[in-house]
Scaffold this motif. Structure first.
Motif, PDB file in Angstrom:
ATOM      1  N   TRP A  17       0.840  -1.201   0.000  1.00  0.00           N
ATOM      2  CA  TRP A  17       0.000   0.000   0.000  1.00  0.00           C
ATOM      3  C   TRP A  17       0.873   1.249   0.000  1.00  0.00           C
ATOM      4  O   TRP A  17       1.939   1.279   0.601  1.00  0.00           O
ATOM      5  CB  TRP A  17      -0.896  -0.056   1.238  1.00  0.00           C
ATOM      6  N   ASP A  18       0.366   2.297  -0.613  1.00  0.00           N
ATOM      7  CA  ASP A  18       1.157   3.500  -0.835  1.00  0.00           C
ATOM      8  C   ASP A  18       0.818   4.675   0.080  1.00  0.00           C
ATOM      9  O   ASP A  18       1.697   5.425   0.503  1.00  0.00           O
ATOM     10  CB  ASP A  18       1.003   3.951  -2.293  1.00  0.00           C
ATOM     11  N   TRP A  19      -0.458   4.861   0.417  1.00  0.00           N
ATOM     12  CA  TRP A  19      -0.907   6.115   1.042  1.00  0.00           C
ATOM     13  C   TRP A  19      -0.352   6.320   2.446  1.00  0.00           C
ATOM     14  O   TRP A  19       0.077   7.415   2.807  1.00  0.00           O
ATOM     15  CB  TRP A  19      -2.442   6.145   1.066  1.00  0.00           C
ATOM     16  N   TRP A  20      -0.371   5.274   3.284  1.00  0.00           N
ATOM     17  CA  TRP A  20       0.059   5.430   4.685  1.00  0.00           C
ATOM     18  C   TRP A  20       1.499   5.914   4.764  1.00  0.00           C
ATOM     19  O   TRP A  20       1.844   6.747   5.589  1.00  0.00           O
ATOM     20  CB  TRP A  20      -0.107   4.101   5.427  1.00  0.00           C
ATOM     21  N   ASN A  21       2.333   5.394   3.902  1.00  0.00           N
ATOM     22  CA  ASN A  21       3.757   5.756   3.930  1.00  0.00           C
ATOM     23  C   ASN A  21       4.082   6.955   3.043  1.00  0.00           C
ATOM     24  O   ASN A  21       5.253   7.325   2.896  1.00  0.00           O
ATOM     25  CB  ASN A  21       4.620   4.550   3.555  1.00  0.00           C
ATOM     26  N   ASP A  22       3.029   7.589   2.493  1.00  0.00           N
ATOM     27  CA  ASP A  22       3.189   8.830   1.728  1.00  0.00           C
ATOM     28  C   ASP A  22       4.146   8.664   0.542  1.00  0.00           C
ATOM     29  O   ASP A  22       4.879   9.588   0.201  1.00  0.00           O
ATOM     30  CB  ASP A  22       3.649   9.953   2.661  1.00  0.00           C
ATOM     31  N   TRP A  23       4.153   7.483  -0.072  1.00  0.00           N
ATOM     32  CA  TRP A  23       5.001   7.219  -1.236  1.00  0.00           C
ATOM     33  C   TRP A  23       6.474   7.577  -0.947  1.00  0.00           C
ATOM     34  O   TRP A  23       7.205   8.016  -1.826  1.00  0.00           O
ATOM     35  CB  TRP A  23       4.509   7.999  -2.454  1.00  0.00           C
ATOM     36  N   ASN A  24       6.883   7.363   0.302  1.00  0.00           N
ATOM     37  CA  ASN A  24       8.160   7.909   0.787  1.00  0.00           C
ATOM     38  C   ASN A  24       9.281   6.882   0.649  1.00  0.00           C
ATOM     39  O   ASN A  24       9.911   6.477   1.628  1.00  0.00           O
ATOM     40  CB  ASN A  24       7.990   8.336   2.249  1.00  0.00           C
ATOM     41  N   VAL A  25       9.540   6.450  -0.577  1.00  0.00           N
ATOM     42  CA  VAL A  25      10.625   5.501  -0.829  1.00  0.00           C
ATOM     43  C   VAL A  25      11.926   6.261  -1.092  1.00  0.00           C
ATOM     44  O   VAL A  25      11.923   7.423  -1.512  1.00  0.00           O
ATOM     45  CB  VAL A  25      10.294   4.577  -2.016  1.00  0.00           C
ATOM     46  N   THR A  26      13.035   5.595  -0.819  1.00  0.00           N
ATOM     47  CA  THR A  26      14.357   6.218  -1.007  1.00  0.00           C
ATOM     48  C   THR A  26      15.274   5.259  -1.756  1.00  0.00           C
ATOM     49  O   THR A  26      14.917   4.112  -2.034  1.00  0.00           O
ATOM     50  CB  THR A  26      14.985   6.590   0.344  1.00  0.00           C
ATOM     51  N   ASN A  27      16.469   5.764  -2.090  1.00  0.00           N
ATOM     52  CA  ASN A  27      17.479   4.994  -2.819  1.00  0.00           C
ATOM     53  C   ASN A  27      16.963   4.523  -4.174  1.00  0.00           C
ATOM     54  O   ASN A  27      17.196   3.382  -4.591  1.00  0.00           O
ATOM     55  CB  ASN A  27      17.955   3.792  -1.989  1.00  0.00           C
ATOM     56  N   GLU A  69       0.638 -10.504  -3.088  1.00  0.00           N
ATOM     57  CA  GLU A  69      -0.238 -10.762  -4.234  1.00  0.00           C
ATOM     58  C   GLU A  69      -0.652  -9.515  -5.008  1.00  0.00           C
ATOM     59  O   GLU A  69      -0.966  -9.611  -6.199  1.00  0.00           O
ATOM     60  CB  GLU A  69      -1.502 -11.497  -3.770  1.00  0.00           C
ATOM     61  N   ASN A  70      -0.692  -8.342  -4.343  1.00  0.00           N
ATOM     62  CA  ASN A  70      -1.262  -7.157  -4.991  1.00  0.00           C
ATOM     63  C   ASN A  70      -0.520  -5.889  -4.591  1.00  0.00           C
ATOM     64  O   ASN A  70       0.171  -5.852  -3.574  1.00  0.00           O
ATOM     65  CB  ASN A  70      -2.729  -6.978  -4.559  1.00  0.00           C
ATOM     66  N   ILE A  71      -0.712  -4.847  -5.400  1.00  0.00           N
ATOM     67  CA  ILE A  71      -0.419  -3.481  -4.982  1.00  0.00           C
ATOM     68  C   ILE A  71      -1.711  -2.671  -5.104  1.00  0.00           C
ATOM     69  O   ILE A  71      -2.646  -3.081  -5.800  1.00  0.00           O
ATOM     70  CB  ILE A  71       0.700  -2.814  -5.811  1.00  0.00           C
ATOM     71  N   LEU A  72      -1.738  -1.538  -4.407  1.00  0.00           N
ATOM     72  CA  LEU A  72      -2.912  -0.665  -4.446  1.00  0.00           C
ATOM     73  C   LEU A  72      -2.499   0.737  -4.839  1.00  0.00           C
ATOM     74  O   LEU A  72      -1.548   1.295  -4.287  1.00  0.00           O
ATOM     75  CB  LEU A  72      -3.585  -0.631  -3.069  1.00  0.00           C
ATOM     76  N   LEU A  73      -3.188   1.297  -5.815  1.00  0.00           N
ATOM     77  CA  LEU A  73      -3.050   2.712  -6.148  1.00  0.00           C
ATOM     78  C   LEU A  73      -4.122   3.461  -5.383  1.00  0.00           C
ATOM     79  O   LEU A  73      -5.308   3.373  -5.711  1.00  0.00           O
ATOM     80  CB  LEU A  73      -3.225   2.956  -7.651  1.00  0.00           C
TER      81      LEU A  73
END
Length: 665
Positions: free
Chosen positions: A314-324, A349-353
């Protein structure tokens, strides 16, 4: 007691299994025993129809009124003339789908009262509770002005009750169905405030009663409010919405501007929702209850083989905050392909937009930064499905087009948000969308939703519901989450699966926790988070943190992704409401065990007799010796165990313990 009632009880005592009918014009008192004779339900049909319940010799529900008031003043249940009664004994089992067990025992005794005027009431007594529902057999449609659903108690008992405190648009019936529990006496519950089910009542000798409802369809959900007299709760129902306007978060909601003087318009021949009281002799029994599932209507999907529960990055909780990474992280194609790579690596199994991939007002307008077909095709090449988030109003406005278009693209499911109501019109949306989605082989996660009432059995493509104060709240709130985490398994989870969204990899003790939006952390320890994947029921279970953090914590991530989201068997091991809980679940030949505590450090003895014969290995994650100072601290170990063992488990404040137990080689 009338002679006919004595005869009825005698027949139960003989264990007769065939139905029989009593013509009961003169008999206005009826009694029904649970199959094990522990619970006794009594119905009195006088000036008011009333029901009461005992567990052994103790009163659970004192005589309480039940009726349906129709437009025009007719009240079904008042001065009812009973034309016949029919009692049956049922002992069967349900083959469950996407649930916490594959077989659900379904044993109860049932009393059907047929009344003059084309209506009746069904009562059921189970070994773990009771339920009743009205039914009508009229040709013309009905307008239900109100329903009387009373739950009266003998004394001023303590209750766990969640108030509606976030009403939208000054309408008390518009709410997110999220709040902490107030643990107070019935007499102290606010008289002018609604609460939402399930609600737990503490009874003498450690017994508990949980009030909720099941099989809610074509009807508003039940709130609860204290009565002005005595120790009682009574049902309250949202009036039907007559006028709405687009409003709320990004105009994704429809605020009700005018409500009718009735709660439902419906068919004249139908069954109404079940009002149910779940009864337990111990707190632990509440951790493995099937009442709502049993009372729900059976599946309406003939071939459910395409429905695949599982986990989701999931993306929203972590604010799309990926690094490297060598791209600008955010709502764009590159970021979601990165999430797919992460999911594929860990067999997620899945990703969520989540919100932002489409125009907030038009679900069919994809933002330029997103190439949805490319993302879906890339996911397919990696065996990773793609889900989409959507506000309910834009989806409702273009339901057929959206489902048709996105199913053809290859979308596996929708997370639907911001319904925040359970009036009849909104309940109808839940069913209508579930049916339409099933036609397109689309799975659903109802976020921004009222508590589940069995829709997940009727339409098993509905995998999850929110209606819980989930982990998203740590991004802006400092309230006590470990306390709440150890309360909801006994109350909210009784209703069904919870979209709580666990999995935080930054874990803080009470003193070091801060509510931060972009780099959020959890309250409590790492092992508290790991245990949630076993304890919380959630066929569609999210990993809320970002791939960077998970890849930094590979050991924890591998353990999380090894835990299934549905199970063949569940065993409630130990627990006390709001203090701690321990649950074991089995999938094929592997057991998964989780325990959690509130902020109080705790030692418990875990009996492994549920394992059965054989020798086993247990991969264990337990709070580290410094977890009380730093919630990230944990220790992993692998030990030999058998069903003869009793493991002493220590949990730090806000801590947990989790294990995967498998046959030793």
């Amino acid at each position: 007691m009338k002679k006919t009632n004595l005869a009825l009880l005698s027949l139960f005592g003989l264990g007769l299994c065939y139905p029989f009918t009593l013509y009961a014009q003169k008999n206005k008192t009826f009694q029904l025993l649970s199959p094990n004779s522990t619970i006794q339900l009594t119905v009195e049909a006088g000036k008011k129809m009333q029901w009461s319940v005992k567990h052994g010799s103790e009163s659970i529900i004192e005589p309480s009124p039940l009726s349906l008031k129709l437009a025009g003043g007719e009240v079904l249940g008042d001065a009812a003339k009973i034309t016949s009664s029919k009692t049956t004994k049922i002992n069967q089992q349900i083959n469950a789908l996407n649930y916490k067990k594959d077989i659900v025992p379904d044993q109860y005794n049932q009393l059907v009262l047929n009344c003059k005027g084309g209506f009746g009431i069904i009562f059921r007594a189970y070994n773990d509770g009771v339920a009743y529902r009205f039914f009508t057999t009229r040709k013309d449609s009905l307008t239900i002005e109100n329903e009387e659903a009373g739950f009266h108690f003998r004394e001023d008992y303590q209750v766990y009750i969640p108030y509606v405190n976030d009403a939208h648009n000054n309408d008390v019936f518009e709410t997110s169905f999220e709040n902490n529990y107030q643990h107070i006496a019935l007499s102290k519950v606010k008289k002018d405030t609604l609460s939402f089910a399930p609600i737990l009542i503490e009874l003498p000798n450690n017994k508990k009663a949980v009030i909720t409802e099941a099989d809610l369809e074509e009807y508003p959900g039940m709130f609860l409010q204290t009565s002005q007299q005595g120790y009682a709760l009574q049902g309250k129902f949202a009036p039907y919405p007559l006028e709405e306007k687009k409003a709320g978060h990004n105009n994704l909601q429809a605020y009700v501007m005018k409500r009718a003087n009735y709660i439902a318009k419906t068919a004249g021949s139908r069954s109404f929702p079940w009002r149910t009281v779940i009864i337990s002799a111990t707190d632990t029994e509440l951790l493995n209850n099937d009442m709502v599932y049993k009372l729900a209507s059976p599946s309406r999907i003939k071939d459910p083989s395409w429905i695949k529960p599982g986990k989701v990055a999931w993306d929203w909780w972590n604010d799309w905050n990926v690094t490297n990474v060598n791209f600008q992280a955010g709502i764009n194609t590159a970021t979601y392909k990165y999430y797919i790579d992460f999911a594929a690596r860990h067999k997620i199994e899945n990703i969520l937009l989540d919100e932002g991939w489409a125009d907030s007002q038009d679900i069919m307008k994809i933002v330029p930064e997103i190439n949805l077909q490319e993302i879906v095709d890339y996911g397919k090449s990696k065996n990773v499905g793609v889900w989409l988030w959507g506000g309910w109003l834009p989806l409702d406005q273009k339901m057929d087009l959206a489902l048709s278009t996105y199913s053809k693209i290859g979308i596996k499911g929708f997370k639907i948000d911001f319904m925040d109501r359970d009036d009849q019109k909104m309940v109808n949306f839940f069913y209508r969308f579930a049916q339409k989605a099933a036609e397109h082989k689309i799975m659903l996660d109802y976020h921004g939703a009222y508590k589940p009432t069995g829709l997940q059995r009727t339409y098993p493509n509905v995998l999850n519901f929110e209606g819980v104060r989930g982990l998203e709240n740590v991004k802006w709130s400092n309230t006590d989450f470990p306390l709440y985490d150890c309360t909801i398994p006994f109350i909210r989870m009784i209703a069904g699966p919870m979209d709580y969204t666990p999995g935080a990899m930054i874990n803080a003790n009470k003193g070091s926790f801060r509510a931060i939006n972009s780099s959020p952390m959890s309250q409590g320890t790492r092992c508290h988070q790991l245990a949630m994947y076993v304890i919380f029921e959630s066929p569609f279970e999210m990993l809320c943190d970002n791939p960077t953090n998970y890849m930094r914590e590979e050991e924890s991530t591998r353990f999380i992704t090894s835990i299934p989201t549905t199970f063949d068997q569940t065993v409630a091991l130990d627990g006390k409401v709001s203090e701690y809980c321990a649950i074991a679940r089995k999938k094929k030949d592997t057991w998964y065990v989780g325990t959690m505590t509130n902020w109080t450090p705790r030692d418990i003895l875990l009996d492994l007799s549920f394992l059965g014969a054989g020798n086993f290995e247990a991969e264990i994650f337990k709070d580290g010796v410094n977890a009380d100072r730093n919630g990230i601290d944990y220790k992993r170990e692998v030990i030999k165990v058998s069903s003869k063992d009793k493991l002493k488990i220590h949990m730090a404040g806000g801590g947990g313990w989790a294990a995967r137990i498998y046959q030793a080689k």
